[in-house]
Structures are given as C-alpha cells and as structure tokens.
Design a protein around this motif. Structure first.
Motif, PDB file in Angstrom:
ATOM      1  N   LYS A 249      -4.416  -6.768  -4.472  1.00  0.00           N
ATOM      2  CA  LYS A 249      -3.265  -6.005  -4.154  1.00  0.00           C
ATOM      3  C   LYS A 249      -2.014  -6.591  -5.055  1.00  0.00           C
ATOM      4  CE  LYS A 249      -5.009  -3.664  -0.522  1.00  0.00           C
ATOM      5  NZ  LYS A 249      -5.068  -2.143  -0.318  1.00  0.00           N
ATOM      6  N   PHE A 250      -2.244  -7.340  -5.673  1.00  0.00           N
ATOM      7  CA  PHE A 250      -1.103  -8.168  -6.049  1.00  0.00           C
ATOM      8  C   PHE A 250      -1.436  -8.756  -7.721  1.00  0.00           C
ATOM      9  CE2 PHE A 250      -0.725  -8.812  -1.756  1.00  0.00           C
ATOM     10  CZ  PHE A 250       0.109  -7.720  -1.444  1.00  0.00           C
TER      11      PHE A 250
ATOM     12  N   PRO B  31      -0.729  -2.176  -8.080  1.00  0.00           N
ATOM     13  CA  PRO B  31      -1.099  -3.321  -8.116  1.00  0.00           C
ATOM     14  C   PRO B  31      -0.951  -4.450  -9.329  1.00  0.00           C
ATOM     15  CG  PRO B  31      -2.839  -2.057  -6.858  1.00  0.00           C
ATOM     16  CD  PRO B  31      -2.131  -1.083  -7.673  1.00  0.00           C
ATOM     17  N   GLU B  32      -1.489  -3.783 -10.416  1.00  0.00           N
ATOM     18  CA  GLU B  32      -1.437  -4.493 -11.524  1.00  0.00           C
ATOM     19  C   GLU B  32       0.223  -4.762 -12.074  1.00  0.00           C
ATOM     20  OE1 GLU B  32      -1.990  -0.010 -13.064  1.00  0.00           O
ATOM     21  OE2 GLU B  32      -2.582  -1.511 -11.342  1.00  0.00           O
ATOM     22  N   ILE B  33       1.149  -4.284 -11.690  1.00  0.00           N
ATOM     23  CA  ILE B  33       2.419  -4.457 -11.935  1.00  0.00           C
ATOM     24  C   ILE B  33       3.414  -4.765 -10.616  1.00  0.00           C
ATOM     25  CG2 ILE B  33       2.456  -3.334 -14.078  1.00  0.00           C
ATOM     26  CD1 ILE B  33       3.858  -0.733 -12.459  1.00  0.00           C
TER      27      ILE B  33
ATOM     28  N   ASP C 169       0.884  -1.218  -0.150  1.00  0.00           N
ATOM     29  CA  ASP C 169       0.054   0.081   0.059  1.00  0.00           C
ATOM     30  C   ASP C 169       0.933   1.121   0.148  1.00  0.00           C
ATOM     31  OD1 ASP C 169      -2.539  -1.450  -0.022  1.00  0.00           O
ATOM     32  OD2 ASP C 169      -2.760  -1.312   2.143  1.00  0.00           O
ATOM     33  N   TRP C 170       1.967   1.129   0.712  1.00  0.00           N
ATOM     34  CA  TRP C 170       2.890   2.363   0.731  1.00  0.00           C
ATOM     35  C   TRP C 170       3.647   2.675  -0.595  1.00  0.00           C
ATOM     36  CZ3 TRP C 170       7.609   3.991  -0.357  1.00  0.00           C
ATOM     37  CH2 TRP C 170       8.084   5.280   0.320  1.00  0.00           C
ATOM     38  N   LEU C 171       3.831   1.727  -1.409  1.00  0.00           N
ATOM     39  CA  LEU C 171       4.391   1.771  -2.605  1.00  0.00           C
ATOM     40  C   LEU C 171       3.488   2.407  -3.588  1.00  0.00           C
ATOM     41  CD1 LEU C 171       6.127  -1.554  -3.046  1.00  0.00           C
ATOM     42  CD2 LEU C 171       7.199   0.591  -2.766  1.00  0.00           C
ATOM     43  N   TYR C 172       2.214   1.845  -3.525  1.00  0.00           N
ATOM     44  CA  TYR C 172       1.173   2.385  -4.466  1.00  0.00           C
ATOM     45  C   TYR C 172       0.777   3.993  -4.120  1.00  0.00           C
ATOM     46  CZ  TYR C 172       0.524  -2.633  -4.887  1.00  0.00           C
ATOM     47  OH  TYR C 172       0.854  -3.889  -5.057  1.00  0.00           O
TER      48      TYR C 172
END
Length: 707
Positions: free
Chosen positions: A557-558, A532-534, A522-525
């Motif tokens: 999420k993944f 999530p799609e990559i 979530d932090w990365l997004y």
C-alpha cells in the motif's frame, strides 16, 4: 550495483509464551551500551550515509527550509503574566531569526521592550541546551528556569534575580517534567520530583519538596508524598493569594486532583482529594477559585469550580458544576471576570468560545472561519484579559490578547516568506474498514490539479488520547510546494473527540487504528488523489508503531515509511520499566488475551514477505528517555535480513542521532537537517526527481513520467 548491508549476527532465541513459539534473533541489540551494539550502529550509519548521499544535493531543500524556519518567533508555551508595581509583566520564550534555540525573555506592558534573561547559548556553546520551563515569582522579580542538554528530558532548575540582574547559586538537577510553585512571599518554592521509570533509585520520587532560596538542597523539606503505589507524574499549580497548592497525580489514562496546604509553623500538611480517576484534567486558578475542566468515566467533559478559602482547613471544598460540554469537546479553559473562555474542538479544529456564567449566553470569539489550534490560555488574578496562541498548518504560531469585551488583538505575529493564501486545507471524512467515519486534513497548494495522482505523505499518531492538532511545520509546507499532498489522519486512539475516541483505539482496538491509516490511503487511491507507488507514511513514537505495523499488514500500500523513535517489539516492550505507564494503553503480553492481540500486530513479529516491502528509515534519538532504541535496532536488523539488498529493491535504513531526544532536535539547524533528510528519503524512495533549479518552487517530476 549490489549494496551490502552491514553483517548482523542472529541468535537462536525462542520462547514459548502462552503456548506460542516467539522468535527473537536480535535480542542482543537491546543493550545499546554494549560495545558490539555500538559498533553495529556505527556500521549502519556508515551504510545509511552512503545511501543518503546517493539522493543528491540537499541544499535546495535546506535553503527553503531555512526560509520557513529561521524567523523571529515566540514559543507555543503559555505567556506567564505577573503584576508588578509598574503594571503587567509578560514572561515568554522567544527566538530571534538566527538563534539555535529559544531565549527566556520578559517585557513590561503590551508595548514594552523585550528584555533577555537567559540565552541557552550561554549554557552550552554547542547549541545543545534548551530551556524547558520557566516559573516567575508572584511579584515578577525572580524567575526559575529549567534547561536540559542534547534532547535529554532531565531538567536542571536555576533561579534568576531580575531586580539585581544576577543568577543565584540555587540549583536543582535531574528533574523530570519539572513543576514549580513559588511561596507567597517569593522566599522559596515547591517542586515535584518525578521519574520516567518507577524503579529509579531516588527516594524523593512521588514527592513535593520545599526549597528556601539561598539554602542547601539537603535542607529541602518534603511537604507531600503520595500514598499510592501506582506510578504517576506530579504537576503543580499555585494560588497567588494563599498557601494552597493544586496537585495533579497523572498516571496517563487516569488522573487525580488534590489541594494541599502546608503550615511550616506547625509542620502540618493538609490535603483533600477533589477528583479521582479522571481521563482528562486541566485545572486553572483565578483569585480564590479553582476551575477544573475534567472528564470522568461516567460523564463527558465538564467544568467544576471550587472556592479555596485560605483559612478553611477543616472540610473538603464544595464542588460546583458550572458548565458541561454538549456536542463539541472542551479542550481548555480560562476564567475571565463573570465569564469563562473555553477552547472547543469542533471536528478536530479549535474555536474560542466565551460563556457568560449563570446565564445561557455564549459567543464564538475566534476560529470559526479557519482551521486552527488554540492553546496556552493564560491570565492573572487582576487581569481583565487573557493571552492565547493560535497555530495553523500554513501560518506559524501567533500570540493574541483577548479582552473582557471580547476584542482580540495581536500580541506577537511572526513575519516570514510564506503566503498562507497559496495553500488549501480540506477536511475529508472517509469510511474505515468497519464503516466508521474518520476525519483527515488534506493539505495542498492552491489550484493543484487533483484530477490526477500526486505524491502523498500521510502522518498519524493514534494513541494515549493525544490529539493531532492543526500545526505549522516547514516539512509539510515544502512538500506542498513540491506539488505533493500532505495528510494528517485523525485516527481513533487520539483525543480529538474525547474519551470514547481514545478508548476506541486502545488494547485490542489498536489494530483498528492501523486499519484507519490503511483506509485513509485507500480513500486517496480510490478517489484519484494518489497511488501506492507515490505514497509515503510517517509517524513518531506510538505513531511510529502504527506506520511500521501498517507496513507489516499491507506493505504494497505504501512506497516509503519514515518511523521516528517507534515501538516495534510489542512482546518485550514491557521489559523497559517506563512501560508501566503504557500498559493501560496497549495491555501486557503477560496476560494471554493481551498477548494475542499484541503479537498479531507487533511489527517485529509480522514482516510480510509476500509483497515487496516499502523503503523504510528508522530515525532514532540516542537520548530518548521514553522509547528504547532497541525497537528500531531490532527491526532494522530483522528487515535487512529478510528483504534483500539489491539496489532496485527496498532498503531498510537506520539513522542514529546522538544529540536528539524523544521530543525532537537540540537546535534549529538540527531540525532543518532532520526535515531535509526525511524529505529527501521520501523523494528518492518514491522516485521523484527535483528540477535542476536552486528554487524548489519549480516543483518536481516523477522519473516514471519522463519522456
């Protein structure tokens, strides 16, 4: 075009456990010796190979992996130092560029010529033999080495006479976590008999035996048998100057330390318990002193010193606490004259610190300006130096010498086609679901534009107090070179911050570890690093449990999940007798409260079909002695029956490897195949297309962004 999974029959098996209906339609897959199960595995592999072939040419990936893997290298295992008549002799494992496995070698002096003692290819021409351990005699004239085959963790001990350059007839087979101490005159040795499972039919399990060189194993003498019925592994450490043996009873969460003395003339064995129920325990010997780094339930990590007098058998050696950790976590120690060298973990990174005993003086000798893992400290009674290894994300293992003056010089540094300065490592602390700050290391190519999303791979372990240290891997180097972000998440449950950090991810709190991983994504997004799609996730063993459970909680999420020898059925995991060792980590479903939390996250019982499920591959080592393959087989069948088989839908794949074990592959070629398989799986699942170039340095593009 529709792709059909192999057919898998299901059974109407329902159990009522603590008032809850628990379905288990694929229990028949638990017995991998059943011909029907073997046929099912073969059909799954036939299907998976076709899918993997559709990924395209793996050779460009493999070409770069070979460059990053095949170079002259030393093992991360400690260099063992012995004093001979001509000086210091160093024993270690070494792999030349084209070797499939490490050889056992030695050299005399820091600049001495490397001499080969044992080449695994001479044990097995199929490159399936691996040297697991080595124990030189005190005079450096003989060495015991242990080897295993095809990833099986059953070690066979042999004895090599260096002076006469010959292999002796002595052989002891089927040892687990082989541990050996030579007698003072090198005429024989003590060895521990362990087992992976408490129900193994071997009356010697839990004992230490003495073997005299040149005699039959039937004549081996039992010198110690533990009087504790709790399942444990025994590790041994010896004194060069006396007949005392240091013995560790390791039960996983708790460990005991004893010293044992055997008098063969009187047939009397004396033993003293020095430390009980330590959550962390690392003994070191220097002359007549025993130094112990340990952590107890009532204290943080500290270093104790005992004087083990070779003539005093009538009283327990007195403990003297010489050092206690403050903010950093003590991870390893090595005594050196009037000082103690300590590896400290500072925010999951290592530094080597010298403490002057009986004073308040200390200084950092190595690691303050880099992200590194320092381990394998080794010394000798007479040595005025120690050796240690250093490993970092973009620099393979090097061995160094640290002299008593504090001067550090290389013992061995590898050379390969890799420029570490072209990559960056940044530690980020993100808030987890409950506000707890969790660290992660983000690895990228230097000067990458992080203002836009990039393909990301997150890896996790999160259990058993095992730290996820900085370590070199061709896998993440290639992912970085492809323009991807690679993240190591130091979730709760590991050992990076000591006992409390581990306990924060045990029992009912294991679900917090799963949410730590989800929160890292979530932090990365939220910060635009990825989406999530990559994004893919990966984990092995307990880490495999975490990623497959995260997939069950928030599948959206993944995009890809790579699970290596994972646990997935947390209700029947205790049916495997080795689980006796794991109950202190997970709890047992036989208890009602533990059943509730295990059932709540058990991947096999929590397939979320409300959202599109990620692509998932289960990589299973057929010779895994720790985690039963049944976890992967049942979950593959479970997912395949639920997520559909359309070519544009998610895929659940099984990859079965006959020559691998729990700790990895049996040769470097197999490791390269393994890394290439995982990389191509993520690349295909995420929707990345490699450029039409033989060099992967040209990067990657996403199909969705093509004009």
């Amino acid at each position: 075009m529709e792709q059909k999974y192999p057919k898998t029959r299901s059974e109407d098996i329902v159990e009522i456990i603590h008032g809850v209906e628990v379905k288990d339609p694929y229990r028949w897959l638990e017995d991998t010796s059943d011909p029907e199960v073997q046929e099912w595995i073969a059909k799954q592999m036939e299907f998976s190979r076709k899918v993997v072939e559709s990924y395209g040419d793996q050779e460009p990936i493999k070409e770069r992996l070979r460059e990053l893997s095949l170079f002259d290298a030393m093992s991360t295992k400690p260099v063992v130092i012995r004093k001979t008549e001509s000086g210091y002799r160093f024993f270690y494992l070494f792999r030349y560029k084209d070797d499939p496995q490490m050889r056992l070698c030695y050299q005399d002096g820091f600049d001495g010529e490397r001499v080969e003692l044992v080449n695994p290819i001479d044990i097995s021409s199929e490159s399936s033999a691996k040297i697991d351990c080595y124990f030189p005699s005190w005079d450096g004239r003989k060495v015991i080495y242990g080897y295993s085959l095809e990833g099986r963790e059953k070690t066979t001990l042999r004895v090599f006479d260096i002076k006469y350059n010959r292999l002796l007839d002595d052989e002891i087979a089927n040892l687990v976590f082989a541990s050996v101490v030579w007698s003072g005159d090198s005429s024989g040795f003590y060895y521990a008999v362990n087992a992976f499972r408490p129900d193994e039919d071997d009356t010697r399990v839990g004992s230490v035996l003495y073997h005299k060189i040149g005699t039959s194993n039937n004549c081996d003498i039992t010198v110690y048998s533990k009087d504790d019925s709790r399942f444990s592994y025994i590790h041994l450490l010896g004194f060069e100057s006396s007949n005392w043996i240091v013995l560790v009873n390791d039960r996983g969460k708790d460990k005991d330390l004893l010293v044992v003395h055997t008098n063969f003339i009187s047939s009397e064995t004396i033993s003293y318990n020095l430390i009980n129920n330590a959550s962390f325990l690392r003994p070191r010997v220097k002359e007549k002193f025993l130094f112990v780094l340990y952590e107890s339930p009532s204290s943080s990590r500290r270093v104790a010193r005992y004087q083990i007098d070779s003539s005093a058998f009538d009283s327990i050696p007195e403990q003297c606490i010489i050092l206690e950790q403050s903010e950093s976590v003590f991870d390893d120690i090595a005594p050196l004259d009037e000082s103690l060298l300590v590896v400290e973990l500072r925010n999951a990174k290592s530094v080597l610190v010298r403490y002057i005993l009986d004073s308040d003086k200390s200084e950092v000798l190595y690691g303050s300006d880099t992200t590194v893992h320092i381990k394998s400290l080794s010394t000798n009674d007479d040595a005025k130096f120690i050796l240690f290894s250093a490993n970092s994300y973009h620099r393979p293992v090097s061995q160094y010498v640290c002299f008593q003056t504090g001067k550090i010089v290389p013992f061995f540094e590898p050379e390969l086609n890799l420029s570490p300065h072209k990559y960056t490592t940044e530690q980020i602390w993100f808030p987890s679901f409950d506000g707890k700050k969790i660290p992660m290391f983000i690895l990228t190519k230097r000067n990458i534009d992080l203002e836009k999303p990039h393909p990301a791979l997150l890896t996790v372990y999160g259990g058993f107090g095992i730290s996820q240290y900085p370590a070199y891997s061709p896998l993440h180097v290639v992912w970085n070179e492809l323009g991807g972000i690679f993240i190591y998440v130091n979730t709760r449950g590991g050992g990076e911050f000591g006992r409390k950090w581990h306990e924060a991810g045990m029992f009912e709190k294991k679900i917090d570890v799963i949410h730590d991983l989800i929160s890292s994504a979530d932090w990365l997004y939220e910060n635009g690093f990825s989406s999530p799609e990559i994004t893919g996730i990966r984990g092995s063993s307990n880490g495999g449990l975490i990623v497959t459970a995260a997939m069950g909680v928030f599948p959206q999420k993944f995009k890809s999940v790579f699970a290596i020898n994972p646990l997935t059925d947390m209700i029947r995991y205790i049916e495997d007798s080795i689980a006796t060792y794991w109950i202190s980590e997970y709890g047992t479903p036989k208890q009602k409260e533990a059943f509730k939390w295990l059932y709540s996250y058990s991947p096999y019982h929590n397939v979320n079909l409300q959202e599109e499920v990620p692509h998932v591959m289960f990589y299973v080592a057929a010779n895994d002695a720790r985690v039963s393959p049944m976890h992967s087989l049942k979950q593959v069948a479970n997912l395949q029956s639920n997520i559909g088989v359309q070519s544009n839908k998610s895929k659940a794949l099984l990859w079965w490897k006959d020559t691998a074990g729990h700790t990895g592959e049996s040769s470097m070629d197999n490791w390269i195949d393994f890394w290439a398989l995982e990389l191509m799986f993520h690349i295909s699942s995420i929707g990345i297309e490699l450029d039409d170039s033989k060099s992967i340095h040209n990067g990657l593009t996403r199909e969705q962004n093509k004009g």
